[in-house]
Write a protein that holds these residues in place. Structure first.
Motif, mmCIF file in Angstrom:
data_model
loop_
_atom_site.group_PDB
_atom_site.id
_atom_site.type_symbol
_atom_site.label_atom_id
_atom_site.label_comp_id
_atom_site.label_asym_id
_atom_site.label_seq_id
_atom_site.Cartn_x
_atom_site.Cartn_y
_atom_site.Cartn_z
ATOM 1 N N PHE A 1 -81.452 -8.458 12.301
ATOM 2 C CA PHE A 1 -81.513 -9.688 11.518
ATOM 3 C C PHE A 1 -80.479 -10.680 12.044
ATOM 4 O O PHE A 1 -79.390 -10.294 12.469
ATOM 5 C CB PHE A 1 -81.245 -9.412 10.028
ATOM 6 N N LYS B 1 -79.455 -17.345 9.684
ATOM 7 C CA LYS B 1 -80.196 -18.589 9.859
ATOM 8 C C LYS B 1 -79.550 -19.759 9.141
ATOM 9 O O LYS B 1 -79.707 -20.899 9.545
ATOM 10 C CB LYS B 1 -81.643 -18.435 9.375
ATOM 11 N N GLN C 1 -82.633 -13.535 8.756
ATOM 12 C CA GLN C 1 -84.059 -13.389 8.994
ATOM 13 C C GLN C 1 -84.316 -12.545 10.239
ATOM 14 O O GLN C 1 -83.567 -12.617 11.211
ATOM 15 C CB GLN C 1 -84.702 -14.756 9.172
ATOM 16 N N SER D 1 -89.311 -11.156 7.710
ATOM 17 C CA SER D 1 -88.496 -10.676 6.596
ATOM 18 C C SER D 1 -87.241 -11.521 6.477
ATOM 19 O O SER D 1 -86.622 -11.849 7.488
ATOM 20 C CB SER D 1 -88.101 -9.214 6.799
ATOM 21 N N ALA D 2 -86.872 -11.848 5.253
ATOM 22 C CA ALA D 2 -85.673 -12.651 5.031
ATOM 23 C C ALA D 2 -84.863 -12.072 3.871
ATOM 24 O O ALA D 2 -85.416 -11.530 2.910
ATOM 25 C CB ALA D 2 -86.048 -14.094 4.729
#
Length: 80
Positions: free
Chosen positions: A41, A44, A58, A62-63
């Protein structure tokens, strides 16, 4: 009247138990920022939320939103 009070108490107890189960289910899916970073990940965005910061991470579709509890502790929850 005593039956009404007993019924209300039962509804409140049931709601409290259901809420506790939801909290436990959500805790299973929580991660730290370090765990998410090790899974690929990327950060962001970041925003200040009162005295805390929220970092958005992110990976593909998926976040997660991660809240800094203190310098060494974060709580991340999936947002999508």
């Amino acid at each position: 009247m005593p039956r009404l009070a007993a019924a209300i108490a039962m509804v409140i107890a049931t709601a409290a138990a259901a809420n506790a189960q939801q909290l436990e289910a959500g805790a299973v899916l929580s991660f730290t920022m370090g765990e998410l970073a090790s899974q690929g990940f990327e950060i962001k965005a970041a925003a200040q939320n009162g005295s805390r910061y929220v970092v958005f991470m992110q990976n593909d579709k998926s976040a997660y939103a991660c809240e800094f509890v203190n310098v060494t502790t974060t709580r991340c929850r999936q947002i999508n």
